[in-house]
Scaffold this motif. Structure first.
Motif, short mmCIF file in Angstrom:
data_model
loop_
_atom_site.label_atom_id
_atom_site.label_comp_id
_atom_site.label_asym_id
_atom_site.label_seq_id
_atom_site.Cartn_x
_atom_site.Cartn_y
_atom_site.Cartn_z
N ALA A 22 74.53 3.53 35.99
CA ALA A 22 73.09 3.82 35.87
C ALA A 22 72.35 3.36 37.12
O ALA A 22 71.40 4.03 37.57
CB ALA A 22 72.51 3.14 34.63
N TYR A 23 72.77 2.26 37.71
CA TYR A 23 72.18 1.78 38.96
C TYR A 23 72.37 2.83 40.06
O TYR A 23 71.41 3.21 40.74
CB TYR A 23 72.84 0.45 39.35
N ALA A 24 73.60 3.31 40.24
CA ALA A 24 73.87 4.30 41.28
C ALA A 24 73.07 5.58 41.05
O ALA A 24 72.49 6.14 41.99
CB ALA A 24 75.37 4.61 41.33
N VAL A 25 73.01 6.04 39.82
CA VAL A 25 72.29 7.28 39.49
C VAL A 25 70.79 7.10 39.75
O VAL A 25 70.14 7.99 40.31
CB VAL A 25 72.57 7.70 38.04
N ALA A 26 70.23 5.96 39.36
CA ALA A 26 68.79 5.72 39.59
C ALA A 26 68.46 5.75 41.07
O ALA A 26 67.46 6.35 41.48
CB ALA A 26 68.36 4.39 38.97
N VAL A 27 69.31 5.13 41.89
CA VAL A 27 69.06 5.13 43.34
C VAL A 27 69.20 6.55 43.90
O VAL A 27 68.35 7.01 44.65
CB VAL A 27 70.02 4.15 44.06
N ASP A 28 70.27 7.24 43.52
CA ASP A 28 70.50 8.59 44.05
C ASP A 28 69.41 9.57 43.62
O ASP A 28 69.01 10.42 44.39
CB ASP A 28 71.86 9.11 43.60
N ASP A 29 68.94 9.44 42.39
CA ASP A 29 67.91 10.35 41.88
C ASP A 29 66.50 9.92 42.24
O ASP A 29 65.54 10.65 41.99
CB ASP A 29 68.01 10.48 40.35
N GLY A 30 66.36 8.73 42.81
CA GLY A 30 65.03 8.23 43.15
C GLY A 30 64.20 7.93 41.91
O GLY A 30 62.98 8.05 41.94
N ALA A 45 67.06 -8.33 44.19
CA ALA A 45 68.06 -7.61 44.97
C ALA A 45 67.90 -7.99 46.44
O ALA A 45 66.81 -8.34 46.89
CB ALA A 45 67.93 -6.10 44.79
N ASP A 46 69.00 -7.92 47.15
CA ASP A 46 69.04 -8.29 48.57
C ASP A 46 69.74 -7.18 49.35
O ASP A 46 70.96 -7.02 49.25
CB ASP A 46 69.77 -9.62 48.73
N TYR A 47 68.97 -6.41 50.10
CA TYR A 47 69.49 -5.31 50.93
C TYR A 47 69.43 -5.66 52.42
O TYR A 47 69.51 -4.77 53.26
CB TYR A 47 68.67 -4.05 50.68
N ARG A 48 69.27 -6.92 52.75
CA ARG A 48 69.07 -7.30 54.16
C ARG A 48 70.25 -6.92 55.05
O ARG A 48 70.04 -6.54 56.20
CB ARG A 48 68.78 -8.79 54.27
N SER A 49 71.48 -6.96 54.56
CA SER A 49 72.62 -6.62 55.42
C SER A 49 72.61 -5.14 55.81
O SER A 49 73.27 -4.75 56.77
CB SER A 49 73.94 -6.97 54.74
N ALA A 50 71.85 -4.33 55.07
CA ALA A 50 71.74 -2.89 55.37
C ALA A 50 70.41 -2.58 56.06
O ALA A 50 69.98 -1.43 56.08
CB ALA A 50 71.88 -2.09 54.08
N GLY A 51 69.76 -3.61 56.59
CA GLY A 51 68.50 -3.41 57.29
C GLY A 51 67.29 -3.41 56.38
O GLY A 51 66.20 -3.01 56.79
N LEU A 64 62.76 0.89 48.46
CA LEU A 64 63.74 1.97 48.39
C LEU A 64 63.06 3.33 48.33
O LEU A 64 63.50 4.28 48.99
CB LEU A 64 64.65 1.79 47.17
N ALA A 65 62.00 3.45 47.54
CA ALA A 65 61.29 4.73 47.42
C ALA A 65 60.81 5.19 48.80
O ALA A 65 60.94 6.37 49.14
CB ALA A 65 60.11 4.59 46.46
#
Length: 158
Positions: A22-30, A45-51, A64-65
Motif C-alpha cells: 500500500a505504501y508503494a502504491v500510494a507513492v506511485d499513484d500520488g 519518514a527520512d528521504y535525506r539519502s535520496a536528496g 513528495l507531492a
C-alpha cells in the motif's frame, strides 16, 4: 509454536506485506491522503539519502507531492522483504521491522508518448511498524538510496 500462534504469525506477515505494498502504491499513484493514513499519528519518514527531507508523515507527503509532480510515471517496486516481529517493553502493542530493497523507474512528465524511464534509482528501505487498533501502521520509514541512473548521464551516486 502452536498451530494458532503459527496462523497468527502468517496473518501478521500478510498484513505487513499489504501495508508495504500500500505504501508503494500510494507513492506511485500520488495518493498523499492514503500515504498519510499508512502512518501512526507520530509516524516519520527520512528521504535525506535520496536528496529529500526528514519529518512527520504530513510534511513528507507535501514534499513528495511537489517533488514527484515532475514525473508522469512512477513504478515503485519493493522486493526482498525481510520481516522481524518484536514486542518491546515500552510499546503498547506489537512491533515489526522490515528491511526491503527497492527499484524505482520514473519518467519525466512530457507530451511525448510512452518512453523508457528517464530516471531509475534503487536502494533499501527500513520500515518500523506498530500494531494499532486500526491494524499495522508505519512508525518510521528510512530510505537508503544506493544508486541512481539518468540514461543520458550513466550511473551516478546520491
Amino acid at each position: 509454536m502452536t498451530q494458532r500462534a503459527e496462523l497468527a504469525a502468517v496473518v501478521d506477515r500478510l498484513a505487513v506485506d499489504e501495508l508495504i505494498t500500500a505504501y508503494a502504491v500510494a507513492v506511485d499513484d500520488g495518493d498523499w491522503t492514503a500515504y498519510q493514513r499508512l502512518f501512526t499519528r507520530d509516524g516519520r519518514a527520512d528521504y535525506r539519502s535520496a536528496g529529500g527531507i526528514e519529518g512527520h508523515a504530513g510534511q513528507i507527503a507535501e514534499w513528495l507531492a511537489e517533488s514527484l509532480a515532475l514525473f508522469s510515471m512512477r513504478q515503485h517496486l519493493i522486493v526482498n522483504r525481510r520481516v522481524r516481529f518484536d514486542i518491546m517493553e515500552h510499546d503498547t502493542g506489537d512491533t515489526a521491522s522490515v528491511r526491503a530493497d527497492y527499484l524505482n523507474p520514473m519518467r519525466f512528465a512530457t507530451d511525448d508518448g510512452p518512453t523508457a524511464p528517464d530516471l531509475v534509482c534503487g536502494g533499501r528501505y527500513g520500515f518500523a511498524l506498530l500494531r494499532t487498533p486500526e491494524g499495522w501502521r508505519l512508525r518510521e520509514v528510512v530510505v537508503e538510496e544506493k544508486w541512481r541512473r539518468l540514461p543520458a548521464q550513466g550511473a551516478t551516486t546520491p
